[in-house]
Scaffold this motif. Sequence first.
Motif, PDB file in Angstrom:
ATOM      1  N   TYR A 205      39.307 -20.219  52.646  1.00  0.00           N
ATOM      2  CA  TYR A 205      40.478 -20.904  53.179  1.00  0.00           C
ATOM      3  C   TYR A 205      40.166 -21.625  54.490  1.00  0.00           C
ATOM      4  CZ  TYR A 205      43.841 -19.010  49.854  1.00  0.00           C
ATOM      5  OH  TYR A 205      44.540 -18.736  48.709  1.00  0.00           O
ATOM      6  N   ASP A 206      39.628 -20.900  55.472  1.00  0.00           N
ATOM      7  CA  ASP A 206      39.365 -21.491  56.779  1.00  0.00           C
ATOM      8  C   ASP A 206      38.291 -22.562  56.648  1.00  0.00           C
ATOM      9  OD1 ASP A 206      37.872 -21.639  59.471  1.00  0.00           O
ATOM     10  OD2 ASP A 206      39.713 -20.554  59.974  1.00  0.00           O
ATOM     11  N   ALA A 212      30.601 -23.783  57.732  1.00  0.00           N
ATOM     12  CA  ALA A 212      29.433 -23.092  58.278  1.00  0.00           C
ATOM     13  C   ALA A 212      28.788 -22.191  57.232  1.00  0.00           C
ATOM     14  CB  ALA A 212      29.847 -22.283  59.509  1.00  0.00           C
ATOM     15  N   VAL A 213      29.619 -21.464  56.483  1.00  0.00           N
ATOM     16  CA  VAL A 213      29.076 -20.573  55.452  1.00  0.00           C
ATOM     17  C   VAL A 213      28.368 -21.371  54.363  1.00  0.00           C
ATOM     18  CG1 VAL A 213      29.731 -18.994  53.609  1.00  0.00           C
ATOM     19  CG2 VAL A 213      30.712 -18.722  55.881  1.00  0.00           C
ATOM     20  N   TYR A 214      28.990 -22.456  53.954  1.00  0.00           N
ATOM     21  CA  TYR A 214      28.426 -23.282  52.890  1.00  0.00           C
ATOM     22  C   TYR A 214      27.049 -23.821  53.278  1.00  0.00           C
ATOM     23  CZ  TYR A 214      27.999 -27.409  49.878  1.00  0.00           C
ATOM     24  OH  TYR A 214      27.553 -28.359  49.005  1.00  0.00           O
ATOM     25  N   ARG A 215      26.936 -24.365  54.484  1.00  0.00           N
ATOM     26  CA  ARG A 215      25.657 -24.916  54.912  1.00  0.00           C
ATOM     27  C   ARG A 215      24.618 -23.823  55.124  1.00  0.00           C
ATOM     28  NH1 ARG A 215      28.266 -29.355  59.149  1.00  0.00           N
ATOM     29  NH2 ARG A 215      29.022 -30.781  57.517  1.00  0.00           N
ATOM     30  N   THR A 216      25.063 -22.665  55.619  1.00  0.00           N
ATOM     31  CA  THR A 216      24.127 -21.556  55.815  1.00  0.00           C
ATOM     32  C   THR A 216      23.580 -21.054  54.490  1.00  0.00           C
ATOM     33  OG1 THR A 216      25.311 -20.895  57.812  1.00  0.00           O
ATOM     34  CG2 THR A 216      23.854 -19.261  56.810  1.00  0.00           C
ATOM     35  N   SER A 230      37.972 -25.506  48.739  1.00  0.00           N
ATOM     36  CA  SER A 230      39.273 -25.076  49.243  1.00  0.00           C
ATOM     37  C   SER A 230      40.337 -25.526  48.253  1.00  0.00           C
ATOM     38  CB  SER A 230      39.546 -25.681  50.621  1.00  0.00           C
ATOM     39  OG  SER A 230      40.900 -25.487  50.972  1.00  0.00           O
ATOM     40  N   VAL A 231      41.059 -24.576  47.712  1.00  0.00           N
ATOM     41  CA  VAL A 231      42.103 -24.917  46.748  1.00  0.00           C
ATOM     42  C   VAL A 231      43.161 -25.796  47.404  1.00  0.00           C
ATOM     43  CG1 VAL A 231      43.887 -23.958  45.241  1.00  0.00           C
ATOM     44  CG2 VAL A 231      41.688 -22.814  45.435  1.00  0.00           C
ATOM     45  N   LEU A 249      44.847 -41.045  39.657  1.00  0.00           N
ATOM     46  CA  LEU A 249      43.885 -41.313  38.583  1.00  0.00           C
ATOM     47  C   LEU A 249      42.791 -40.265  38.511  1.00  0.00           C
ATOM     48  CD1 LEU A 249      43.515 -45.175  39.107  1.00  0.00           C
ATOM     49  CD2 LEU A 249      45.073 -43.955  37.574  1.00  0.00           C
ATOM     50  N   GLY A 250      42.460 -39.677  39.639  1.00  0.00           N
ATOM     51  CA  GLY A 250      41.405 -38.676  39.637  1.00  0.00           C
ATOM     52  C   GLY A 250      41.093 -38.231  41.043  1.00  0.00           C
ATOM     53  N   ALA A 251      40.343 -37.127  41.140  1.00  0.00           N
ATOM     54  CA  ALA A 251      39.941 -36.588  42.432  1.00  0.00           C
ATOM     55  C   ALA A 251      38.493 -36.147  42.341  1.00  0.00           C
ATOM     56  CB  ALA A 251      40.834 -35.423  42.839  1.00  0.00           C
ATOM     57  N   LEU A 252      37.720 -36.504  43.359  1.00  0.00           N
ATOM     58  CA  LEU A 252      36.298 -36.184  43.386  1.00  0.00           C
ATOM     59  C   LEU A 252      36.015 -35.319  44.607  1.00  0.00           C
ATOM     60  CD1 LEU A 252      33.442 -36.644  42.230  1.00  0.00           C
ATOM     61  CD2 LEU A 252      33.245 -38.607  43.758  1.00  0.00           C
ATOM     62  N   PRO A 253      35.689 -34.019  44.423  1.00  0.00           N
ATOM     63  CA  PRO A 253      35.397 -33.173  45.585  1.00  0.00           C
ATOM     64  C   PRO A 253      34.050 -33.528  46.202  1.00  0.00           C
ATOM     65  CG  PRO A 253      35.108 -31.940  43.544  1.00  0.00           C
ATOM     66  CD  PRO A 253      35.653 -33.271  43.162  1.00  0.00           C
ATOM     67  N   VAL A 254      34.050 -33.659  47.514  1.00  0.00           N
ATOM     68  CA  VAL A 254      32.836 -33.945  48.283  1.00  0.00           C
ATOM     69  C   VAL A 254      32.727 -32.864  49.347  1.00  0.00           C
ATOM     70  CG1 VAL A 254      31.600 -35.626  49.670  1.00  0.00           C
ATOM     71  CG2 VAL A 254      33.154 -36.397  47.865  1.00  0.00           C
ATOM     72  N   GLU A 255      31.830 -31.893  49.112  1.00  0.00           N
ATOM     73  CA  GLU A 255      31.722 -30.708  49.963  1.00  0.00           C
ATOM     74  C   GLU A 255      33.117 -30.089  50.117  1.00  0.00           C
ATOM     75  OE1 GLU A 255      29.451 -31.121  53.491  1.00  0.00           O
ATOM     76  OE2 GLU A 255      27.602 -31.514  52.401  1.00  0.00           O
ATOM     77  N   ARG A 256      33.606 -29.991  51.374  1.00  0.00           N
ATOM     78  CA  ARG A 256      34.899 -29.338  51.581  1.00  0.00           C
ATOM     79  C   ARG A 256      36.062 -30.320  51.545  1.00  0.00           C
ATOM     80  NH1 ARG A 256      35.926 -24.263  51.017  1.00  0.00           N
ATOM     81  NH2 ARG A 256      37.473 -24.368  52.666  1.00  0.00           N
ATOM     82  N   ARG A 257      35.834 -31.590  51.245  1.00  0.00           N
ATOM     83  CA  ARG A 257      36.900 -32.580  51.181  1.00  0.00           C
ATOM     84  C   ARG A 257      37.065 -33.066  49.748  1.00  0.00           C
ATOM     85  NH1 ARG A 257      39.678 -31.734  55.768  1.00  0.00           N
ATOM     86  NH2 ARG A 257      38.263 -31.538  57.521  1.00  0.00           N
ATOM     87  N   VAL A 258      38.035 -33.942  49.553  1.00  0.00           N
ATOM     88  CA  VAL A 258      38.278 -34.481  48.225  1.00  0.00           C
ATOM     89  C   VAL A 258      38.598 -35.972  48.363  1.00  0.00           C
ATOM     90  CG1 VAL A 258      40.717 -33.850  48.249  1.00  0.00           C
ATOM     91  CG2 VAL A 258      39.579 -34.254  46.080  1.00  0.00           C
ATOM     92  N   LEU A 259      37.997 -36.767  47.515  1.00  0.00           N
ATOM     93  CA  LEU A 259      38.264 -38.200  47.468  1.00  0.00           C
ATOM     94  C   LEU A 259      39.223 -38.470  46.329  1.00  0.00           C
ATOM     95  CD1 LEU A 259      37.611 -41.038  48.510  1.00  0.00           C
ATOM     96  CD2 LEU A 259      35.688 -41.106  46.913  1.00  0.00           C
ATOM     97  N   LEU A 260      40.391 -39.032  46.686  1.00  0.00           N
ATOM     98  CA  LEU A 260      41.472 -39.206  45.731  1.00  0.00           C
ATOM     99  C   LEU A 260      41.520 -40.662  45.250  1.00  0.00           C
ATOM    100  CD1 LEU A 260      43.903 -37.670  44.435  1.00  0.00           C
ATOM    101  CD2 LEU A 260      45.301 -38.714  46.227  1.00  0.00           C
ATOM    102  N   PHE A 261      41.647 -40.835  43.948  1.00  0.00           N
ATOM    103  CA  PHE A 261      41.817 -42.155  43.351  1.00  0.00           C
ATOM    104  C   PHE A 261      43.252 -42.252  42.836  1.00  0.00           C
ATOM    105  CE2 PHE A 261      37.341 -41.198  43.091  1.00  0.00           C
ATOM    106  CZ  PHE A 261      36.730 -42.395  43.437  1.00  0.00           C
ATOM    107  N   ALA A 262      43.996 -43.202  43.391  1.00  0.00           N
ATOM    108  CA  ALA A 262      45.410 -43.323  43.017  1.00  0.00           C
ATOM    109  C   ALA A 262      45.769 -44.800  42.921  1.00  0.00           C
ATOM    110  CB  ALA A 262      46.301 -42.637  44.036  1.00  0.00           C
ATOM    111  N   SER A 263      46.748 -45.067  42.110  1.00  0.00           N
ATOM    112  CA  SER A 263      47.251 -46.434  41.933  1.00  0.00           C
ATOM    113  C   SER A 263      48.602 -46.525  42.618  1.00  0.00           C
ATOM    114  CB  SER A 263      47.357 -46.749  40.444  1.00  0.00           C
ATOM    115  OG  SER A 263      47.992 -47.985  40.253  1.00  0.00           O
TER     116      SER A 263
END
Length: 263
Positions: A205-206, A212-216, A230-231, A249-263
């Motif tokens: 969550y945090d 930090a945990v992911y990169r470690t 992160s949900v 239209l879709g969502a692409l997770p990039v590490e801890r973020r998400v790239l959203l495709f919308a019309s």
Amino acid sequence: ALASLFSRRLRWSLAGLVACVVALAVALWVVTDIHPLGAFYLTLLDLFAIDDPAIGQSLGRQILQLLSGLVGLLLLPVLLAAVLEGLGTFRTASALRKPPRGLGGHVVLLGLGKIGTRVLTRLRELDIPVVCVEADPEARGLATARRLRVPVVLGDVTQEGVLEAAKIHRSYALLAVTSADTTNLEAVLYARSVRPDLRVVLRLYDDDFATAVYRTLRVAHPRASTRSRSVSHLAAPAFAGAMLGRQVLGALPVERRVLLFAS
């Protein structure tokens, strides 16, 4: 199926008793020369010890009555075994399955809450073998696991032997999706100590802590595949886009973020 209630040995025992009853009825018909239905009826009376002694009748009739009584004694333990075995089968069917001894190449799913239940359902739709680990015996996903006949290990994953019971050393991947960050992290660290190349998906969550945990983990285990999601971060952009009337239209997770495709 009815045959699944009783073991093969018990079914053979019942068949043998039925054969004995039929043989005794035929023998009584031959010895006393009475009607076959009457012979079968008298045999059942003797079998169930209904008092009708063959006093003053022929020796063959008396011997057959004694043999019928003996078969009746043998019938009691077989009937008791059938009742106990049937109850045991129903109890086993309603209980949670345990991981098979030779299981391997499966996914260990930690947590059967809201997210874990959805993940379990999707994995089974894809015919992926799953073993679930859950500490709460009243978790909402246990009913789903029981319905899908998925093995479940009940226990705290931080306790020694719980992940081993889920065959973590022979698993394909670990999905730690409980609502507790520390529980998920501890499970992943322990699983990696058992198998450094294990594929893991870690729910945290945090965001700063998760980054930090992911990169470690990626640095500590460069040969393994690690994903941190992160949900809330995954769901929030799509939810906000839908509230604004956008067509997502879709969502692409990039590490801890998400790239959203919308019309």
